[in-house]
Structures are given as C-alpha cells and as structure tokens.
Design a protein around this motif. Sequence first.
Motif, PDB file in Angstrom:
ATOM      1  N   ILE A  48      20.511   5.103  42.980  1.00  0.00           N
ATOM      2  CA  ILE A  48      19.338   5.386  42.161  1.00  0.00           C
ATOM      3  C   ILE A  48      19.213   4.272  41.126  1.00  0.00           C
ATOM      4  N   PHE A  49      18.110   3.533  41.191  1.00  0.00           N
ATOM      5  CA  PHE A  49      17.792   2.558  40.160  1.00  0.00           C
ATOM      6  C   PHE A  49      16.958   3.317  39.143  1.00  0.00           C
ATOM      7  N   SER A  50      17.450   3.369  37.918  1.00  0.00           N
ATOM      8  CA  SER A  50      16.957   4.314  36.929  1.00  0.00           C
ATOM      9  C   SER A  50      16.866   3.669  35.553  1.00  0.00           C
ATOM     10  N   LYS A  51      16.272   4.391  34.628  1.00  0.00           N
ATOM     11  CA  LYS A  51      16.351   4.084  33.198  1.00  0.00           C
ATOM     12  C   LYS A  51      16.796   5.370  32.519  1.00  0.00           C
ATOM     13  N   SER A  52      17.770   5.262  31.655  1.00  0.00           N
ATOM     14  CA  SER A  52      18.420   6.448  31.094  1.00  0.00           C
ATOM     15  C   SER A  52      17.471   7.375  30.338  1.00  0.00           C
ATOM     16  N   TYR A  53      16.427   6.845  29.754  1.00  0.00           N
ATOM     17  CA  TYR A  53      15.507   7.650  28.945  1.00  0.00           C
ATOM     18  C   TYR A  53      14.332   8.216  29.738  1.00  0.00           C
ATOM     19  N   CYS A  54      14.206   7.844  30.987  1.00  0.00           N
ATOM     20  CA  CYS A  54      13.035   8.190  31.795  1.00  0.00           C
ATOM     21  C   CYS A  54      13.117   9.629  32.324  1.00  0.00           C
ATOM     22  N   ILE A  87      16.422  -7.187  37.748  1.00  0.00           N
ATOM     23  CA  ILE A  87      16.696  -6.295  38.880  1.00  0.00           C
ATOM     24  C   ILE A  87      15.447  -5.499  39.213  1.00  0.00           C
ATOM     25  N   GLN A  88      14.728  -5.058  38.189  1.00  0.00           N
ATOM     26  CA  GLN A  88      13.487  -4.313  38.419  1.00  0.00           C
ATOM     27  C   GLN A  88      12.450  -5.202  39.115  1.00  0.00           C
ATOM     28  N   ARG A  98       7.118  -1.105  41.082  1.00  0.00           N
ATOM     29  CA  ARG A  98       7.872  -1.525  39.904  1.00  0.00           C
ATOM     30  C   ARG A  98       8.412  -0.333  39.117  1.00  0.00           C
ATOM     31  N   THR A  99       7.940   0.850  39.423  1.00  0.00           N
ATOM     32  CA  THR A  99       8.337   2.038  38.670  1.00  0.00           C
ATOM     33  C   THR A  99       9.770   2.454  38.990  1.00  0.00           C
ATOM     34  N   VAL A 100      10.318   3.256  38.094  1.00  0.00           N
ATOM     35  CA  VAL A 100      11.614   3.875  38.342  1.00  0.00           C
ATOM     36  C   VAL A 100      11.441   5.378  38.226  1.00  0.00           C
ATOM     37  N   PRO A 101      12.260   6.125  38.943  1.00  0.00           N
ATOM     38  CA  PRO A 101      13.403   5.681  39.722  1.00  0.00           C
ATOM     39  C   PRO A 101      12.979   5.137  41.082  1.00  0.00           C
TER      40      PRO A 101
END
Length: 137
Positions: A48-54, A87-88, A98-101
Amino acid sequence: MAAALGRRFGVASAAAALIALAAFGSASGTASKSAFVKSTVKAHDVVIFSKSYCPYCRRAKAVFKELELKNEPYVVELDQREDGWEIQDALSNLVGRRTVPQVFVHGKHLGGSDDIVEAYESGKLAKLLNIDVKDDL
C-alpha cells in the motif's frame, strides 16, 4: 563547473548544459523510483502506497486489518519519506493515477480506496489473497 563552461562556451551554453544535467538527473531519479516501486511490489504480497494522514489510505489499510492476514501489508508512507513525492511521481507514471492510496496484491495493481472496498465487499479481494472470509451469519 558552471564557471568553466561559462568561460569556454558562453553563459547561454553553460546554462543549457546545466539544465540538461538537471533534467538527466531528474529522469534518472524517476527511473530509480520506478525501479523502487516495481521491486517493492514484487517483494511483498500486499503493498500500500499511502500517506499517514489520508482518510482514504486509512480506510484501505483498515480493509486489510479486517481480513486478519498472516502477513501485514507492506505500507510505504510517502509523507514520511524525503523521496515520497518522487515515488508518487513514479507511481503516477506506472498506474496512471497520482492519488493515494495505491494498492497492489501479488504484483497486480488493484487501485485506490474505493477499488479496495469494492473488491473486499464483492469477495474478489479474498479470492486474490486466497483466504476464506468469515461469514457473520
């Protein structure tokens, strides 16, 4: 280097040379990040390519927690890495978003949060992971 190029070829030529070097460095950086994404996806069953706050990333990670997998998904928190934006960018070039996850299962790109929830609810995700889903009935 710029001063030596400036004396030899003129300021305009030196500027062009530096721009070319910067572009080459950026292109090779993107290539290395693309290689990072590909090798990471290949090395783990679930990535999972993620952002912790998302909140969408949290929702996708929660789906996998609900499945109680033997091995937890490998999570790359892009906001916690210096090279996260690179990486994104590489992810965007590879998957067209371009969005995550962005989630991968056994090397296959499944998509984002809505895609994961849909795959979970339809049973497709359990089938891809080769697991039995507990029925609440």
